[in-house]
Design a protein around this motif. Sequence first.
Motif, short mmCIF file in Angstrom:
data_model
loop_
_atom_site.label_atom_id
_atom_site.label_comp_id
_atom_site.label_asym_id
_atom_site.label_seq_id
_atom_site.Cartn_x
_atom_site.Cartn_y
_atom_site.Cartn_z
N THR A 107 0.80 -1.29 -0.06
CA THR A 107 -0.01 -0.09 -0.10
C THR A 107 0.88 1.55 0.20
O THR A 107 0.39 2.48 -0.55
CB THR A 107 -0.99 0.24 1.23
N SER A 108 2.09 1.07 0.47
CA SER A 108 3.09 2.34 0.57
C SER A 108 3.38 2.76 -0.81
O SER A 108 3.70 3.70 -1.13
CB SER A 108 4.18 1.73 1.43
N LYS A 109 3.24 1.87 -1.73
CA LYS A 109 3.47 2.08 -3.19
C LYS A 109 2.32 2.65 -3.96
O LYS A 109 2.15 2.84 -5.32
CB LYS A 109 3.89 0.66 -3.98
N LEU A 110 1.05 2.72 -3.27
CA LEU A 110 -0.15 3.30 -4.01
C LEU A 110 -0.29 4.64 -3.40
O LEU A 110 0.32 5.17 -2.36
CB LEU A 110 -1.09 2.32 -3.63
N ARG A 111 -1.41 5.20 -3.93
CA ARG A 111 -1.72 6.70 -3.35
C ARG A 111 -3.21 6.63 -2.65
O ARG A 111 -4.22 6.16 -3.37
CB ARG A 111 -1.88 7.84 -4.48
N GLY A 112 -3.19 7.27 -1.64
CA GLY A 112 -4.62 7.34 -1.13
C GLY A 112 -5.79 8.12 -2.09
O GLY A 112 -7.07 7.79 -1.78
N ASP A 113 -5.29 9.17 -2.79
CA ASP A 113 -6.49 9.83 -3.44
C ASP A 113 -6.32 9.46 -4.89
O ASP A 113 -6.87 9.87 -5.67
CB ASP A 113 -5.78 11.31 -3.62
N VAL A 114 -5.84 8.20 -5.08
CA VAL A 114 -5.86 7.28 -6.34
C VAL A 114 -6.40 6.14 -6.30
O VAL A 114 -5.93 5.52 -5.48
CB VAL A 114 -4.52 7.51 -7.18
N THR A 115 -7.47 5.84 -7.08
CA THR A 115 -8.20 4.38 -6.98
C THR A 115 -7.49 3.47 -7.80
O THR A 115 -7.07 3.51 -9.19
CB THR A 115 -9.61 4.61 -7.56
N ALA A 116 -7.12 2.49 -6.93
CA ALA A 116 -6.23 1.52 -7.73
C ALA A 116 -7.11 0.23 -8.17
O ALA A 116 -7.98 -0.01 -7.55
CB ALA A 116 -5.20 0.88 -6.64
N LEU A 117 -6.61 0.11 -9.47
CA LEU A 117 -7.69 -1.28 -10.12
C LEU A 117 -6.47 -2.17 -10.64
O LEU A 117 -5.98 -2.24 -11.77
CB LEU A 117 -8.21 -0.57 -11.34
N GLY A 118 -6.36 -3.16 -9.69
CA GLY A 118 -5.49 -4.30 -9.93
C GLY A 118 -6.30 -5.36 -10.68
O GLY A 118 -7.34 -5.72 -10.54
N MET A 119 -5.04 -5.99 -11.62
CA MET A 119 -5.80 -6.76 -12.44
C MET A 119 -4.53 -8.04 -12.46
O MET A 119 -3.42 -7.58 -12.90
CB MET A 119 -6.18 -6.52 -13.85
N PRO A 120 -4.76 -9.29 -12.14
CA PRO A 120 -3.68 -10.30 -12.14
C PRO A 120 -3.39 -10.63 -13.52
O PRO A 120 -3.44 -11.88 -14.00
CB PRO A 120 -4.22 -11.42 -11.22
#
Lengths: 619, 351
Positions: A107-120
Amino acid sequence: MPKLSRVNDFVVKFANVNGSGSASANTLFAKSILRMGVPVSPRNIFPSNIQGLPTWYEVRVSEQGWLGRRGGVDLMVAMNAQTWDADVAEVESGGFLFYDSTRAVPTSKLRGDVTALGMPLTALCNERYKDARQRQVFKNIIYVGALTELLGIERDTVAKLIGEQYKGKEKLLQPNLDSLDLGREWARANLPRPFELKVERRDAVKDRIFVDGNSAAALGAVYGGASVCAWYPITPSSSLAEAFQRYCNKHRTNADGTKRFAIIQAEDELASIGMVIGAAWNGARAFTATSGPGISLMQEFLGLAFFAEIPSVIFDVQRGGPSTGMPTRTQQSDVISCAYASHGDTKHVLLFPEDPKECFDMGAAAFDLADRLQTPVFVLLDLDIGMNDRLCAPFAWDDAQRMDRGKVLGAKELDEGRAFGRYRDVDGDGIAVRTLPGTHASRGSFFTRGTTKDRDAKYSEAGPDYIENMTRLQRKFETAARLVPQPVVQRSKEPTTIGVLYYGSTSPAMNEAIELLAAEGLHLDAMRVRAFPFHHAVPDFVASHETVFLVEQNRDAQLKLLLTHECQIDPARVISVLHYDGTPITARFIVKAIRERCGAAVRAGAGAGKGSGHGKVSR
Amino acid sequence: MTWIARPKFHHASLAKNEAGCTRRDYEGAISTLCAGCGHDSISAAIVQAFYELSIPPHRVAKLSGIGCSSKTPTYFLGASHGFNSVHGRMPSVLTGANMANRDLIYLGVSGDGDSASIGFGQFAHSIRRGVDMIYIVENNGVYGLTKGQRSATADEGSMLKKGDVNTDKPIDMVSMAIKLGASFVARSFSGDKEQLVPLLKAAIEHRGAAFLDVISPCVAFNNHAGSTKSYDWVREHNEAVNQLDVMEDHEEIVLQQAPGTVEEISTPDGTTLRLRKLAQDFDPTDKAGALDFLERHGAKGELVTGLLFVDRAPKDMHQHLGTVSTPLNVLGEAELCPGSKTLAAINASLR
Ligand SMILES: Cc1ncc(C[n+]2csc(CCOP(=O)(O)OP(=O)(O)O)c2C)c(N)n1
Ligand code: SF4
Ligand SMILES: [Mg+2]
């Protein structure tokens, strides 16, 4: 956290590793939006490298039709671990990040104000495909599937495009459609619906075409009657010569395989321009395509072509300075080196196309101008218009149009006793009459030299002969100002004392900036300069506005230098807006620069605006 | 330089050749080169060769670089178009001219500075491409026009006028030309018209890249003791390997030849070369043999002159490019412009 919510108005950026097969998948994505009737403008940002380095593809979706780079990213498709941090940081607050979640991202590599859309993505791909090469190719199509589903781009539209792409290679078609559907199905089942960024079907593309400027210029050269091309590979111009080859193979090859054209990939740029000069001296329409370093190498020959009055066409697709790296970025930084190319008192005709349509038009017209004026003509593209697909008006051609071969005396005229003096100004326009080698057994031959000649082309080192020739060449340049494409003026809706000058690939960003500023109550008259030498309308425009901006994509305000010098304008009368970090200029950048400068001027009545962003505002 | 006007070339009569031209029609402006300059002898040989072949002067395009040698096209074929281009770049201008109109005869005149130094790359690549031309290097081992600097063809150990000794290896233009794929390579001496004129005629009739290295003494800067390219040295060291005559008829090709006999080589374009083989061991169709011969005799300090190599089935640039037989410079809209219908289809493919 408020999420961005937009229909047909957002920016998607793909971060890839070059050589991974992403380029064709990304183009498919952009084209599918176009087929939804919504304008897009994609841009490649690529390294001087073939494999393994970061590369980006930025797609601006704009129903309103803004084709300039917007700046900022709403949806980042992060497919390159090397550039992850910078890519994530670039997303607008409230934006989205699409990534491969096969391996968990902390999560440290993501941003709180940006929605993450992960796809495997890798996992899905490896499960479906066993072959390593298939995995690499289809991974890209799978993410295109997921993204088109997410954004609401119709499946049939994408499938039809894939069908067109693999026409005649049906074996490849089905596997591509399968991976597309794999991506779409996964997205439907796993990604949040409805999604905040949407593509909705419109009819905003109309009959426009989608093409890169290099191909367009090459096609212009085909239509303009060029039959000889000599070139040396250099990004971002190589694809122009290659497109010429492609179009000629298709449209200029006889049934028996013989060719109505000759193309040589020369040993260097000196040889390229030498061949062009030789061919043009001998009556064929000839051109070369190059970029800044090539222009530097051609300097001596360009002087010869100017003094010997050889009609030659040079397409210069401008890029950053020397060496590799920046050179695969865009700039308008060859204006001065082309305008005054070479030694001695030389001045050259320059054309500034704004988009592929004008690359085509000017690509053809350059040959008429060169023949008419008997001088080198430069068509100054840049990487932004040269190498990116751009939406533009369809190409048009009038079949009644004839080539203007200029003042050439043939055997018939010579037989009729027409007087011939190679450098005599018979018509008062500075343009003399020429003959071609092999024309007549006893009349019209002459010896071509650089400077040392009299009006009849006899060897002469006499000062008065030199001066007579040089003043005639000056007269010819004045004639050129009347023949080159005229500037285009866009008047503001409200009366204004502010004017802005711009040229070339700055056009789409400028058009958008004008509208944005007008919405803020800042009205501008705009003039798009299309050629050098300048038509008198250009200095008139400066004179008739209290405040004048000149927007360009180089550090040294090269067009301003040319304009103020050639038209004897006080440099303080023209305020430069300069963008030169290698990325295409944006409307946001122009708006900010002009707003700051005008805001200050309007509010305080004086004072220069502060530099901003990647460039600067200066007097 | 002297500026004394010298008479035009001497000739016995004003007889007309088959093209209806007299020898005078093949002459040019009066030379401004130094009296006795080897380059003037070469110009005279060029006049004679074109006259004897009855080639209408206006069907020849003469191109050059920069140098005393490159000035000479003004002094012959006055009715031909000429182009004095830039230093070392004649080959590219000639190549472009040839691309535009394959029907003219292209005569490129250059110097050793022009071709072996600044223009070495263009020399090499024009030869590689098989441009149909006669490429003459008027080789004096020195920069004449800029007054006596050393050139890259100057032999190792030769002395310049100022007394310094050349320590660099010389470039042998004929070996280079053979290696690079010229289909006709010869060397001659400006003072030996008997040999030079027939070689020029054969080169003119050859349809491919013909290269001629003509040793041409510079009387101002290179004709002094120590220089290996002065008159006397050349006379002593020249070894004429063969002699050839040009015939206009189309005779059969004679491939085998006994020493001391006449050999005729017919090329597919109709040229017949008549060779008198003086050297026992020389065969101008044997590329490796020619290089070996040059190497062996070069090592002995000898300059080999004569026809060194000829390819009997030369291919020229236009054959490589597959261009139409009509010169490109006469094609019009119908042949060049695909028209609005095609454009509409192109537009449709871009949507
Ligand atoms: C770019 C450039 N550099 C230098 C020169 C000066 N220059 C004129 S002629 C010449 C050398 C000519 O030597 P060569 O080709 O051997 O001709 P020659 O005079 O010996 O016949 C030079 C260096 C030039 N004209 N252009
Ligand atoms: S300087 Fe030498 S090469 Fe030049 S004209 Fe004189 S003799 Fe000939
Ligand atoms: Mg020399």
